[in-house]
Design a protein around this motif. Structure first.
Motif, PDB file in Angstrom:
ATOM      1  N   VAL A  22      15.255  21.704  26.072  1.00 16.81           N
ATOM      2  CA  VAL A  22      14.771  20.276  26.055  1.00 16.81           C
ATOM      3  C   VAL A  22      15.352  19.509  27.203  1.00 16.81           C
ATOM      4  CG1 VAL A  22      14.644  18.015  24.690  1.00 16.81           C
ATOM      5  CG2 VAL A  22      13.915  20.140  23.770  1.00 16.81           C
ATOM      6  N   THR A  23      16.805  19.537  27.332  1.00 19.39           N
ATOM      7  CA  THR A  23      17.725  18.927  28.200  1.00 19.39           C
ATOM      8  C   THR A  23      17.151  19.093  29.521  1.00 19.39           C
ATOM      9  OG1 THR A  23      19.581  18.578  26.735  1.00 19.39           O
ATOM     10  CG2 THR A  23      19.992  18.353  28.981  1.00 19.39           C
ATOM     11  N   LEU A  26      13.833  17.539  30.374  1.00 15.23           N
ATOM     12  CA  LEU A  26      14.163  16.301  30.542  1.00 15.23           C
ATOM     13  C   LEU A  26      14.430  15.640  31.872  1.00 15.23           C
ATOM     14  CD1 LEU A  26      14.884  15.076  26.860  1.00 15.23           C
ATOM     15  CD2 LEU A  26      12.730  14.996  28.124  1.00 15.23           C
ATOM     16  N   THR A  33       6.441  14.261  30.078  1.00 14.75           N
ATOM     17  CA  THR A  33       6.473  14.113  28.627  1.00 14.75           C
ATOM     18  C   THR A  33       6.934  15.660  27.856  1.00 14.75           C
ATOM     19  OG1 THR A  33       5.048  12.206  28.450  1.00 14.75           O
ATOM     20  CG2 THR A  33       5.949  13.207  26.267  1.00 14.75           C
ATOM     21  N   VAL A  34       7.846  15.570  27.132  1.00 14.04           N
ATOM     22  CA  VAL A  34       8.422  16.685  26.250  1.00 14.04           C
ATOM     23  C   VAL A  34       7.880  16.309  25.149  1.00 14.04           C
ATOM     24  CG1 VAL A  34      10.434  18.272  25.866  1.00 14.04           C
ATOM     25  CG2 VAL A  34      10.213  17.439  28.276  1.00 14.04           C
ATOM     26  N   HIS A  35       7.383  16.959  24.502  1.00 15.20           N
ATOM     27  CA  HIS A  35       6.903  16.803  22.859  1.00 15.20           C
ATOM     28  C   HIS A  35       7.947  17.901  22.133  1.00 15.20           C
ATOM     29  CE1 HIS A  35       3.561  14.364  23.795  1.00 15.20           C
ATOM     30  NE2 HIS A  35       3.182  15.375  24.603  1.00 15.20           N
ATOM     31  N   THR A  36       8.519  17.646  20.928  1.00  5.66           N
ATOM     32  CA  THR A  36       9.166  18.277  20.100  1.00  5.66           C
ATOM     33  C   THR A  36       8.678  18.183  18.563  1.00  5.66           C
ATOM     34  OG1 THR A  36      11.027  16.918  19.711  1.00  5.66           O
ATOM     35  CG2 THR A  36      11.210  18.487  21.748  1.00  5.66           C
ATOM     36  N   GLN A  44      18.927  14.835  21.903  1.00  6.82           N
ATOM     37  CA  GLN A  44      18.462  13.840  22.932  1.00  6.82           C
ATOM     38  C   GLN A  44      17.733  12.608  22.611  1.00  6.82           C
ATOM     39  OE1 GLN A  44      17.301  16.992  22.593  1.00  6.82           O
ATOM     40  NE2 GLN A  44      18.342  18.156  24.271  1.00  6.82           N
ATOM     41  N   SER A  51      15.947  10.291  26.631  1.00  3.11           N
ATOM     42  CA  SER A  51      14.757   9.735  25.570  1.00  3.11           C
ATOM     43  C   SER A  51      13.447   9.360  26.206  1.00  3.11           C
ATOM     44  CB  SER A  51      15.440   9.131  24.651  1.00  3.11           C
ATOM     45  OG  SER A  51      15.761   7.756  24.876  1.00  3.11           O
ATOM     46  N   LEU A  54      11.000  11.677  26.283  1.00  4.17           N
ATOM     47  CA  LEU A  54      10.915  12.446  25.014  1.00  4.17           C
ATOM     48  C   LEU A  54      10.066  12.091  23.910  1.00  4.17           C
ATOM     49  CD1 LEU A  54      11.947  15.032  23.325  1.00  4.17           C
ATOM     50  CD2 LEU A  54      13.693  13.411  22.499  1.00  4.17           C
ATOM     51  N   ALA A  56       9.335  12.876  20.024  1.00  4.69           N
ATOM     52  CA  ALA A  56       9.968  13.685  19.185  1.00  4.69           C
ATOM     53  C   ALA A  56       9.354  13.264  17.800  1.00  4.69           C
ATOM     54  CB  ALA A  56      11.456  13.370  18.963  1.00  4.69           C
TER      55      ALA A  56
END
Length: 246
Positions: A22-23, A26, A33-36, A44, A51, A54, A56
């Motif tokens: 994830v880091t 990002l 965009t990073v979806h978790t 993060q 963020s 992110l 989340a």
């Protein structure tokens, strides 16, 4: 014209490799965009710089992760189809037995892969393990879990599938695999003897994560060597450390 940033979704985002992944995502301009979807907020989320990209979702019930993922895909489909990464995994000890570990390491990963394919995801990246196909290892429960997920991903026929096959994953887990501490100490000792030998036995979680991100980036540029790309130990070190110039 510059390519649009790659939208991604990461499963296992608070785990040893997943958190580093994830880091990395990002931090890369190529990824948007990073979806978790996790049981607890990823670290993060508290970092003002990281963020910003992110998204989340915190959901303690893992049975709700795939439905939540489908919601994520529905909201991003108009702009781009996510690249999905799975670094999902647990330990027998943390899960409370092999049956519960199977539900995460195998069943949930398979469910995620099938949902991704159904949603039209083009690139699926899975962090598996080296040596699971050997004559001695393939009968072990852990190997059966990993091989079952790999076989499902291959059968689903993603436009691009990337399977990372690291050796011993080095780094500090909240709950270690049984006996891993001894093996990590032995692998660590080899660094003073032979760097090549050390690299062949174990890889830092950060290096594995960067290799996953780098491989996905190459795939987006049409530079993957095959539609079903198995990234073995040597290539993990190459992509995640030696050629990591970002």
């Amino acid at each position: 014209m510059a390519a649009a940033p790659i939208t991604s979704a990461v499963f296992g985002a608070t785990g040893l490799v997943g958190a580093h992944l994830v880091t990395s995502l990002l931090s890369l301009d190529a990824f948007g965009t990073v979806h978790t979807i996790t049981r607890r907020a990823p670290k993060q989320a508290s970092d003002a710089a990281l963020s910003k990209k992110l998204d989340a979702v915190v959901e303690k019930d893992t049975e709700q992760w795939v439905p939540k993922f489908k919601e994520v895909v529905a909201t991003t489909a108009s702009t781009s189809t996510p690249t999905v990464f799975s670094a999902l995994g647990t330990t027998r000890q943390a899960a409370g037995g092999i049956a519960n570990q199977w539900k995460i390491d195998h069943d949930l990963n398979v469910e995620v892969a099938r949902a991704a394919k159904a949603a039209g995801v083009k690139t699926f990246v899975f962090v598996s393990s080296a040596g699971t196909r050997s004559l001695l290892a393939r009968a072990l429960p852990y190997s059966k879990m990993k091989n079952g997920v790999e076989d499902t991903i291959k059968e689903l026929g993603f436009e691009q599938a990337i399977i990372l096959k690291p050796g011993l994953i080095l780094g500090d887990r909240e709950v270690e695999h049984q006996g891993a501490g001894v093996f990590k100490a032995l692998v660590g000792a080899t660094k003073n003897v032979s760097k090549a030998w050390h690299d062949s036995l174990g890889q830092d979680a950060d290096v594995i994560a960067k290799a996953a991100a780098h491989a996905a980036l190459l795939a987006s540029q049409g530079k993957a060597p095959s539609a079903y790309w198995e990234v073995e130990v040597a290539d993990i070190v190459r992509l995640g450390r030696d050629e990591w110039k970002f």
